[in-house]
Design a protein around this motif. Structure first.
Motif, PDB file in Angstrom:
ATOM      1  N   GLN A 142      -2.271  -5.070  -5.978  1.00 60.59           N
ATOM      2  CA  GLN A 142      -1.906  -6.226  -5.155  1.00 60.59           C
ATOM      3  C   GLN A 142      -0.480  -6.106  -4.628  1.00 60.59           C
ATOM      4  OE1 GLN A 142      -4.258  -9.027  -4.444  1.00 60.59           O
ATOM      5  NE2 GLN A 142      -2.752  -8.811  -2.807  1.00 60.59           N
ATOM      6  N   ARG A 143       0.404  -5.491  -5.420  1.00 56.09           N
ATOM      7  CA  ARG A 143       1.789  -5.304  -4.984  1.00 56.09           C
ATOM      8  C   ARG A 143       1.872  -4.362  -3.786  1.00 56.09           C
ATOM      9  NH1 ARG A 143       3.683  -3.292  -9.555  1.00 56.09           N
ATOM     10  NH2 ARG A 143       3.643  -5.356 -10.486  1.00 56.09           N
ATOM     11  N   SER A 144       0.898  -3.461  -3.658  1.00 57.52           N
ATOM     12  CA  SER A 144       0.921  -2.489  -2.566  1.00 57.52           C
ATOM     13  C   SER A 144       0.398  -3.056  -1.253  1.00 57.52           C
ATOM     14  CB  SER A 144       0.075  -1.262  -2.938  1.00 57.52           C
ATOM     15  OG  SER A 144       0.681  -0.517  -3.948  1.00 57.52           O
ATOM     16  N   VAL A 145      -0.449  -4.066  -1.333  1.00 55.56           N
ATOM     17  CA  VAL A 145      -1.131  -4.567  -0.135  1.00 55.56           C
ATOM     18  C   VAL A 145      -0.153  -5.000   0.957  1.00 55.56           C
ATOM     19  CG1 VAL A 145      -2.602  -6.419   0.760  1.00 55.56           C
ATOM     20  CG2 VAL A 145      -3.299  -5.145  -1.286  1.00 55.56           C
ATOM     21  N   PRO A 146       0.881  -5.811   0.653  1.00 55.34           N
ATOM     22  CA  PRO A 146       1.809  -6.195   1.725  1.00 55.34           C
ATOM     23  C   PRO A 146       2.511  -5.011   2.378  1.00 55.34           C
ATOM     24  CG  PRO A 146       2.067  -7.639  -0.173  1.00 55.34           C
ATOM     25  CD  PRO A 146       1.197  -6.502  -0.612  1.00 55.34           C
ATOM     26  N   TYR A 147       2.864  -4.015   1.566  1.00 47.57           N
ATOM     27  CA  TYR A 147       3.502  -2.819   2.124  1.00 47.57           C
ATOM     28  C   TYR A 147       2.569  -2.117   3.105  1.00 47.57           C
ATOM     29  CZ  TYR A 147       5.301   1.910   2.469  1.00 47.57           C
ATOM     30  OH  TYR A 147       5.744   3.113   2.970  1.00 47.57           O
ATOM     31  N   ILE A 148       1.323  -1.903   2.706  1.00 45.05           N
ATOM     32  CA  ILE A 148       0.356  -1.224   3.578  1.00 45.05           C
ATOM     33  C   ILE A 148       0.145  -2.018   4.857  1.00 45.05           C
ATOM     34  CG2 ILE A 148      -2.058  -0.504   3.794  1.00 45.05           C
ATOM     35  CD1 ILE A 148      -1.995   0.123   0.781  1.00 45.05           C
ATOM     36  N   GLU A 149       0.053  -3.334   4.737  1.00 44.75           N
ATOM     37  CA  GLU A 149      -0.164  -4.176   5.913  1.00 44.75           C
ATOM     38  C   GLU A 149       1.049  -4.159   6.841  1.00 44.75           C
ATOM     39  OE1 GLU A 149      -3.203  -7.502   3.983  1.00 44.75           O
ATOM     40  OE2 GLU A 149      -1.065  -7.971   4.187  1.00 44.75           O
ATOM     41  N   ARG A 207       7.095   1.906  -6.741  1.00 45.05           N
ATOM     42  CA  ARG A 207       8.412   1.374  -6.422  1.00 45.05           C
ATOM     43  C   ARG A 207       8.345  -0.137  -6.191  1.00 45.05           C
ATOM     44  NH1 ARG A 207      10.878   5.777  -2.196  1.00 45.05           N
ATOM     45  NH2 ARG A 207       9.244   4.952  -0.843  1.00 45.05           N
ATOM     46  N   ALA A 208       9.502  -0.751  -6.125  1.00 52.99           N
ATOM     47  CA  ALA A 208       9.583  -2.208  -6.036  1.00 52.99           C
ATOM     48  C   ALA A 208       8.914  -2.770  -4.788  1.00 52.99           C
ATOM     49  CB  ALA A 208      11.040  -2.655  -6.088  1.00 52.99           C
ATOM     50  N   ASP A 209       8.886  -1.995  -3.710  1.00 55.21           N
ATOM     51  CA  ASP A 209       8.295  -2.492  -2.462  1.00 55.21           C
ATOM     52  C   ASP A 209       6.790  -2.270  -2.405  1.00 55.21           C
ATOM     53  OD1 ASP A 209       8.163   0.241  -2.124  1.00 55.21           O
ATOM     54  OD2 ASP A 209       9.028   0.252  -0.103  1.00 55.21           O
ATOM     55  N   GLY A 210       6.202  -1.726  -3.476  1.00 54.86           N
ATOM     56  CA  GLY A 210       4.762  -1.505  -3.511  1.00 54.86           C
ATOM     57  C   GLY A 210       4.329  -0.118  -3.118  1.00 54.86           C
ATOM     58  N   SER A 211       5.274   0.736  -2.747  1.00 57.03           N
ATOM     59  CA  SER A 211       4.951   2.099  -2.323  1.00 57.03           C
ATOM     60  C   SER A 211       5.214   3.089  -3.449  1.00 57.03           C
ATOM     61  CB  SER A 211       5.789   2.483  -1.100  1.00 57.03           C
ATOM     62  OG  SER A 211       7.157   2.668  -1.474  1.00 57.03           O
ATOM     63  N   TRP A 212       4.909   4.365  -3.181  1.00 59.21           N
ATOM     64  CA  TRP A 212       5.221   5.458  -4.103  1.00 59.21           C
ATOM     65  C   TRP A 212       6.004   6.528  -3.351  1.00 59.21           C
ATOM     66  CZ3 TRP A 212       0.866   2.575  -4.789  1.00 59.21           C
ATOM     67  CH2 TRP A 212       0.526   2.214  -6.115  1.00 59.21           C
ATOM     68  N   PRO A 213       6.975   7.179  -3.982  1.00 54.45           N
ATOM     69  CA  PRO A 213       7.706   8.256  -3.310  1.00 54.45           C
ATOM     70  C   PRO A 213       6.846   9.513  -3.208  1.00 54.45           C
ATOM     71  CG  PRO A 213       8.418   8.065  -5.592  1.00 54.45           C
ATOM     72  CD  PRO A 213       7.450   6.938  -5.355  1.00 54.45           C
ATOM     73  N   VAL A 214       6.731  10.065  -2.017  1.00 55.97           N
ATOM     74  CA  VAL A 214       5.959  11.285  -1.794  1.00 55.97           C
ATOM     75  C   VAL A 214       6.749  12.183  -0.843  1.00 55.97           C
ATOM     76  CG1 VAL A 214       3.785  12.290  -1.000  1.00 55.97           C
ATOM     77  CG2 VAL A 214       3.789  10.017  -2.068  1.00 55.97           C
ATOM     78  N   THR A 267       0.581   6.031  -0.682  1.00 54.62           N
ATOM     79  CA  THR A 267       0.373   4.656  -1.134  1.00 54.62           C
ATOM     80  C   THR A 267      -1.058   4.202  -0.856  1.00 54.62           C
ATOM     81  OG1 THR A 267       2.715   4.131  -0.810  1.00 54.62           O
ATOM     82  CG2 THR A 267       1.176   2.272  -0.866  1.00 54.62           C
ATOM     83  N   CYS A 268      -1.580   4.533   0.308  1.00 53.84           N
ATOM     84  CA  CYS A 268      -2.974   4.187   0.617  1.00 53.84           C
ATOM     85  C   CYS A 268      -3.933   4.877  -0.346  1.00 53.84           C
ATOM     86  CB  CYS A 268      -3.306   4.559   2.055  1.00 53.84           C
ATOM     87  SG  CYS A 268      -2.492   3.522   3.299  1.00 53.84           S
ATOM     88  N   TRP A 269      -3.688   6.150  -0.621  1.00 57.97           N
ATOM     89  CA  TRP A 269      -4.562   6.880  -1.533  1.00 57.97           C
ATOM     90  C   TRP A 269      -4.462   6.345  -2.951  1.00 57.97           C
ATOM     91  CZ3 TRP A 269      -8.837   9.182  -1.229  1.00 57.97           C
ATOM     92  CH2 TRP A 269      -9.197   9.918  -0.101  1.00 57.97           C
ATOM     93  N   ALA A 270      -3.262   5.953  -3.370  1.00 60.96           N
ATOM     94  CA  ALA A 270      -3.100   5.370  -4.703  1.00 60.96           C
ATOM     95  C   ALA A 270      -3.933   4.096  -4.828  1.00 60.96           C
ATOM     96  CB  ALA A 270      -1.630   5.072  -4.971  1.00 60.96           C
TER      97      ALA A 270
END
Length: 319
Positions: free
Chosen positions: A31-38, A279-286, A306-309
C-alpha cells in the motif's frame, strides 16, 4: 521528481533482518508503494505523453494487480488503462501503429489480465493489442527487443531472447488461434537458446515452462532460480549483481505462478528482502539497466523495480 539517491531506508516500518515477515507487513509495504507508482506514472503520462518506454505497461499491471487484491488505488486507473491501450493502437506521425515499436509494453498491458474478458469491448481491445505481437517475428522465431531495451547492460542477444519469451508467454495466455504457428516457431527458438545472465531470463523461462505445462523444465528453472537467491533473500536483475527489487520482484512472481507454496523459504526470503529495503517514499533503489548507467541508481530502473516488487508481493499474499 524525487531525489532518489537521498532517501533513507525506512527500516522502522519493516521487518528487521532475521525476523519472519508477516502478512500485515507485506500489505503495508504494498500500500505504501501505490501512491509512488501512481504519481510517477501519471507524471510520465502527462509530461512525456509516452506509452513506448516500457513504463506505463508496468504502471497499469502493478496497480491493477493491487486493486484486484483489495488495495486502494486511484479511481483513475480505468482511465489510465484505456489511455495505454488507445495510445498503443494509435498511429504516430509516420503512420505506424505505436505499439509495434513497444511490443514488450503491449505485453505488459495484456499480462495484467487475470482470465478471459467478459466485456465485449475489452475483449476486442485485447484482440487488437495481441495482434500487434504477431508482427515483426524474425525467420529464426525471435523478435528484436524494442525501445531502449537493446542498450541494456546484459548481452544484446539475451535481451532479444527475453523479449521473445515475454511475447510468447503473452500470446499463449491470450490463446488466440491465429497465434499458434507464431508461438510454435518462437518456442523452437527459445528451447534452443543458451541460459541467460539475468534473473529475468530465468524468471520468464519459468513462467513459460509453467504456462506450457513442461514440468521437467519448470522444476529445472525453480531449482536454478533458488540457487541464484542471495543470502539476504533477494536477486539482482543481473544474476551477479547485488539484490534489488527488479530481480526479486520478477523471481517472486515467477515462483508463485509456478505454484510454489507461499510459505516456501524462497518466497518468504524474497518477501523479507522487499519489506526490509523499501524506501520512505514507497520505492526501492535499483541501479540502471543500461550499460552507460549501470553504476548508479536510476529513476526508470527504480520505477520498474517498484512495480515488479508490488506485483511479486501482491501475488505472494495468502489466497
Amino acid at each position: 521528481m524525487f531525489a532518489f539517491g537521498s532517501i533513507l531506508l525506512t527500516l522502522s516500518m519493516a521487518a528487521l533482518p532475521g525476523d519472519q515477515v508477516t502478512t500485515p507487513q507485506v500489505r503495508e509495504t504494498i500500500q505504501r508503494s501505490v501512491p509512488y507508482i501512481e504519481e510517477q506514472g501519471l507524471w510520465w503520462i502527462e509530461q512525456k505523453k509516452c506509452v513506448t518506454c516500457h513504463r506505463v505497461g508496468m504502471m497499469v499491471w502493478s496497480l491493477d494487480s493491487a486493486k484486484r487484491n483489495g488495495f486502494k488505488v486511484s479511481d483513475r486507473l480505468d482511465e489510465w488503462l484505456q489511455w495505454a491501450a488507445d495510445q498503443s493502437l494509435a498511429k504516430n506521425d509516420k503512420g505506424t501503429v505505436v505499439g509495434l515499436g513497444d511490443k514488450e509494453g503491449v505485453a505488459q498491458i495484456l499480462l495484467r489480465f487475470d482470465g478471459p474478458s467478459v466485456d465485449p469491448d475489452q475483449a476486442e481491445t485485447r484482440k487488437k493489442l495481441a495482434s500487434l505481437l504477431l508482427e515483426g517475428q524474425q525467420p529464426d522465431g525471435s523478435w528484436k527487443a524494442g525501445g531502449q531495451l537493446p542498450f541494456q547492460k546484459r548481452p544484446a542477444p539475451e535481451t532479444n531472447r527475453v523479449s521473445t519469451m515475454w511475447l510468447a508467454l503473452t500470446l499463449l495466455r491470450e490463446g488466440n488461434e491465429t497465434s499458434v504457428p507464431v508461438v510454435e516457431k518462437a518456442m523452437q527458438y527459445i528451447k534452443a537458446s543458451p541460459p541467460g545472465k539475468s534473473t529475468e531470463w530465468y524468471a520468464v523461462r519459468l513462467l513459460l515452462a509453467t504456462q506450457t505445462k513442461d514440468d521437467e523444465m519448470r522444476d529445472q528453472m525453480v531449482a536454478q532460480l533458488r540457487s541464484l537467491q542471495k543470502p539476504d533473500g533477494g536477486w539482482g536483475w543481473m544474476v551477479e549483481d547485488e539484490s534489488d527489487a527488479l530481480g526479486t520482484g520478477m523471481a517472486l512472481y515467477a515462483f508463485i505462478v509456478a505454484g510454489l507454496d507461499r510459505q516456501d523459504a524462497s518466497v518468504k526470503g524474497a518477501q523479507q528482502f522487499l519489506v526490509s529495503t523499501q524506501r520512505a517514499d514507497g520505492s526501492w533503489p535499483v541501479k540502471g539497466t543500461k550499460e552507460k548507467k549501470k553504476e548508479s541508481i536510476e529513476e526508470t530502473a527504480v520505477y520498474w523495480g517498484t512495480c515488479w516488487a508490488v506485483i511479486g508481493l501482491v501475488e505472494s499474499l495468502p489466497q
